[in-house]
Design a protein around this motif. Sequence first.
Motif, PDB file in Angstrom:
ATOM      1  N   MET A   1       1.062  -1.678  -0.224  1.00 19.90           N
ATOM      2  CA  MET A   1       0.146  -0.003  -0.225  1.00 19.90           C
ATOM      3  C   MET A   1       1.167   1.220  -0.120  1.00 19.90           C
ATOM      4  O   MET A   1       1.653   1.230   0.899  1.00 19.90           O
ATOM      5  N   LYS A   2       0.674   1.811  -0.588  1.00 22.25           N
ATOM      6  CA  LYS A   2       1.436   3.962  -0.841  1.00 22.25           C
ATOM      7  C   LYS A   2       0.196   4.127  -0.369  1.00 22.25           C
ATOM      8  O   LYS A   2      -0.903   4.774  -1.264  1.00 22.25           O
ATOM      9  N   THR A   3       0.618   4.876   0.175  1.00 21.40           N
ATOM     10  CA  THR A   3       0.230   6.402   0.682  1.00 21.40           C
ATOM     11  C   THR A   3       0.430   7.512   0.347  1.00 21.40           C
ATOM     12  O   THR A   3       2.044   7.726   0.143  1.00 21.40           O
ATOM     13  N   ARG A   4       0.549   8.883   0.983  1.00 21.26           N
ATOM     14  CA  ARG A   4       1.297   9.617   0.395  1.00 21.26           C
ATOM     15  C   ARG A   4       2.312  10.077   1.845  1.00 21.26           C
ATOM     16  O   ARG A   4       3.688  10.078   1.072  1.00 21.26           O
ATOM     17  N   ARG A   5       2.403   8.747   2.684  1.00 21.79           N
ATOM     18  CA  ARG A   5       3.907   9.220   3.803  1.00 21.79           C
ATOM     19  C   ARG A   5       4.478   8.583   3.160  1.00 21.79           C
ATOM     20  O   ARG A   5       6.427   9.051   2.627  1.00 21.79           O
ATOM     21  N   SER A   6       4.319   7.429   2.814  1.00 23.20           N
ATOM     22  CA  SER A   6       5.669   6.441   1.792  1.00 23.20           C
ATOM     23  C   SER A   6       5.566   6.908   1.027  1.00 23.20           C
ATOM     24  O   SER A   6       6.697   7.033   0.469  1.00 23.20           O
ATOM     25  N   GLN A 194       5.403  26.642 -12.206  1.00 25.85           N
ATOM     26  CA  GLN A 194       4.482  25.344 -12.208  1.00 25.85           C
ATOM     27  C   GLN A 194       4.479  24.077 -10.884  1.00 25.85           C
ATOM     28  O   GLN A 194       5.462  24.178 -10.183  1.00 25.85           O
ATOM     29  N   GLY A 195       3.797  23.212 -10.270  1.00 28.04           N
ATOM     30  CA  GLY A 195       3.773  22.830  -9.362  1.00 28.04           C
ATOM     31  C   GLY A 195       3.007  21.207  -9.604  1.00 28.04           C
ATOM     32  O   GLY A 195       1.412  21.594 -10.029  1.00 28.04           O
ATOM     33  N   LEU A 196       3.851  20.299 -10.074  1.00 24.90           N
ATOM     34  CA  LEU A 196       2.932  18.578  -9.749  1.00 24.90           C
ATOM     35  C   LEU A 196       3.395  18.246  -8.344  1.00 24.90           C
ATOM     36  O   LEU A 196       4.202  17.835  -8.020  1.00 24.90           O
ATOM     37  N   SER A 197       1.744  18.052  -7.832  1.00 25.78           N
ATOM     38  CA  SER A 197       1.954  17.025  -6.813  1.00 25.78           C
ATOM     39  C   SER A 197       1.411  15.943  -6.582  1.00 25.78           C
ATOM     40  O   SER A 197       0.092  15.957  -7.029  1.00 25.78           O
ATOM     41  N   GLY A 198       1.696  14.554  -6.707  1.00 24.75           N
ATOM     42  CA  GLY A 198       0.672  13.416  -7.087  1.00 24.75           C
ATOM     43  C   GLY A 198       1.386  12.404  -6.872  1.00 24.75           C
ATOM     44  O   GLY A 198       3.331  12.076  -6.463  1.00 24.75           O
ATOM     45  N   PHE A 199       0.695  11.014  -6.130  1.00 24.91           N
ATOM     46  CA  PHE A 199       0.786   9.761  -6.433  1.00 24.91           C
ATOM     47  C   PHE A 199       0.250   8.883  -6.584  1.00 24.91           C
ATOM     48  O   PHE A 199      -1.464   9.366  -6.222  1.00 24.91           O
ATOM     49  N   ILE A 200       0.080   8.059  -6.516  1.00 21.33           N
ATOM     50  CA  ILE A 200      -1.110   6.707  -6.628  1.00 21.33           C
ATOM     51  C   ILE A 200      -0.965   6.251  -5.128  1.00 21.33           C
ATOM     52  O   ILE A 200      -0.950   5.597  -4.484  1.00 21.33           O
ATOM     53  N   ILE A 201      -2.639   6.698  -4.728  1.00 23.99           N
ATOM     54  CA  ILE A 201      -2.314   6.217  -3.694  1.00 23.99           C
ATOM     55  C   ILE A 201      -3.266   5.238  -3.183  1.00 23.99           C
ATOM     56  O   ILE A 201      -4.407   4.221  -3.961  1.00 23.99           O
ATOM     57  N   GLY A 202      -3.424   3.957  -2.385  1.00 28.02           N
ATOM     58  CA  GLY A 202      -3.780   2.940  -2.168  1.00 28.02           C
ATOM     59  C   GLY A 202      -4.903   2.551  -1.247  1.00 28.02           C
ATOM     60  O   GLY A 202      -5.649   2.975  -1.941  1.00 28.02           O
ATOM     61  N   SER A 280      -3.621   9.656  -8.424  1.00 26.39           N
ATOM     62  CA  SER A 280      -3.562   8.467  -9.821  1.00 26.39           C
ATOM     63  C   SER A 280      -2.818   8.701 -10.831  1.00 26.39           C
ATOM     64  O   SER A 280      -2.638   7.370 -11.363  1.00 26.39           O
ATOM     65  N   MET A 281      -1.159   9.268 -10.215  1.00 33.09           N
ATOM     66  CA  MET A 281      -0.093   9.507 -10.820  1.00 33.09           C
ATOM     67  C   MET A 281       0.648   9.674 -10.264  1.00 33.09           C
ATOM     68  O   MET A 281       1.509  10.308  -9.144  1.00 33.09           O
ATOM     69  N   ASN A 282       1.605   8.791 -10.312  1.00 31.10           N
ATOM     70  CA  ASN A 282       2.975   8.867  -9.154  1.00 31.10           C
ATOM     71  C   ASN A 282       4.484  10.045  -9.150  1.00 31.10           C
ATOM     72  O   ASN A 282       4.440  10.100 -11.283  1.00 31.10           O
ATOM     73  N   TYR A 283       5.637  10.155  -8.770  1.00 30.72           N
ATOM     74  CA  TYR A 283       6.366  11.111  -9.247  1.00 30.72           C
ATOM     75  C   TYR A 283       5.952  12.590 -10.103  1.00 30.72           C
ATOM     76  O   TYR A 283       6.470  12.692 -10.774  1.00 30.72           O
ATOM     77  N   LEU A 284       5.341  12.693  -8.955  1.00 29.82           N
ATOM     78  CA  LEU A 284       5.265  14.538  -9.106  1.00 29.82           C
ATOM     79  C   LEU A 284       5.119  14.672  -8.029  1.00 29.82           C
ATOM     80  O   LEU A 284       4.143  15.118  -6.963  1.00 29.82           O
ATOM     81  N   ASP A 285       6.194  15.522  -8.327  1.00 31.15           N
ATOM     82  CA  ASP A 285       6.874  16.210  -7.049  1.00 31.15           C
ATOM     83  C   ASP A 285       8.229  17.583  -7.363  1.00 31.15           C
ATOM     84  O   ASP A 285       8.870  17.031  -7.529  1.00 31.15           O
ATOM     85  N   LYS A 286       7.174  18.728  -8.486  1.00 30.80           N
ATOM     86  CA  LYS A 286       7.818  19.623  -9.207  1.00 30.80           C
ATOM     87  C   LYS A 286       7.510  20.282  -8.488  1.00 30.80           C
ATOM     88  O   LYS A 286       6.764  21.192  -8.791  1.00 30.80           O
ATOM     89  N   PHE A 287       8.511  21.483  -8.874  1.00 33.62           N
ATOM     90  CA  PHE A 287       7.563  23.042  -8.587  1.00 33.62           C
ATOM     91  C   PHE A 287       8.833  24.070  -9.857  1.00 33.62           C
ATOM     92  O   PHE A 287      10.592  23.633  -9.503  1.00 33.62           O
ATOM     93  N   TYR A 288       8.891  24.782 -10.468  1.00 29.49           N
ATOM     94  CA  TYR A 288       9.470  25.163 -10.884  1.00 29.49           C
ATOM     95  C   TYR A 288       9.126  26.831 -11.366  1.00 29.49           C
ATOM     96  O   TYR A 288       7.931  27.138 -11.847  1.00 29.49           O
TER      97      TYR A 288
END
Length: 373
Positions: A1-6, A194-202, A280-288
């Motif tokens: 399970m993936k959570t925001r914390r993990s 630009q701000g990208l924030s996301g992950f796939i929640i479990g 619904s998408m992983n690897y999103l943690d970017k500011f520009y």
Amino acid sequence: MKTRRSFLQKASISALALSLPTIPMISYSKTQSDPLFNQDEKPLRVAIMGLGSYGTRVAQAMKDCKRAKLVGLVSGTPSKIESWKKEHNIEDKNCYNYENFDQIKDNPDIDAVYVITPNGLHKEHSIRAAKAGKHVICEKPMATTVADAAEMISVCDQMGVKLLIGYRMHFEANTLEVVRKRRAGEFGEIKFFQGLSGFIIGDPTQWRLDPVLSGGGAMMDIGIYSINGARYMIGSEPLWVTAQEVKTDPVKFKEGIDETIIFQMGFPNEVVASCLSTYSMNYLDKFYLNGTKGFAEMQPSTGYGPIEGRTHESPLDNPHVTHQTTQMDQMAAMILDGKEAEIPVDGREGLKDMRIIEAIFEAAKTGEKVALV
């Protein structure tokens, strides 16, 4: 399970104060000559309320604090109380459950309560702590509605206690370096963020997917990073928002739980922020951040591990210190010594983010541009 914390810990690679005045930076070096970490000064004695995964992270980080000390526990799970007492050497008299918690008012050995319970409980727990005469540190989002956030601020003001929100990034060295460079004009006139924030929640049964406990989905949990980040990176307040929602799984992401929202914020001088919040998408943690003279790019930008990035001139290479350790030491200095945070972390800062979140939800529902002023 993936959570925001993990996710933020292991996979992170992807925000409404007034224009922030230039004030002296608080030093983060833990040296004997640094008054913030004077060993002769008393520590801020903290009780953690909510002994889940993030509470555990904060407790572990506080082992390295110089000005903050974990001395109390609040939990509805007796087994957690017992195991935490042993690990952190907590006295029985400083342990409470949710029924007898109000008795903390009679405990002079606890100065502050760090509320790390589900979002929907932040208001109740923060107000109870304040009415007990304790300073309040509340995890973000500070509440699930603007009205609740405003009430929290009002009660803390009436009780004469501090209300601080767990914006750990406001103390992170590379983040502060970018803000300092922007304030100094090194990026020129700011044009775009630009701000990208996301992950796939479990686990679909977790509280983050419960509308009552969470107050929303990805936006409350992870999108708030892009909202808050846009504000401190740009250095001004948004005037309007637009938003579009995408939902691919209406069963998992039931009514009241947003899955993906693409949103835009308009700032003074025609500055625009374009952001994505998703479960619904992983690897999103970017500011520009883009300006007429240069740029700053951070990836990961808000994760628990080292924050990495570069500007048009050089890499961002400040040494990594556990965010929660720095946060708790700095908050201790704010409560005990009246220090000022370079980027605000008070309740009014949290209220500003809540107003933007509500406007984004309205914009996504109506399809209309929503004014913030």
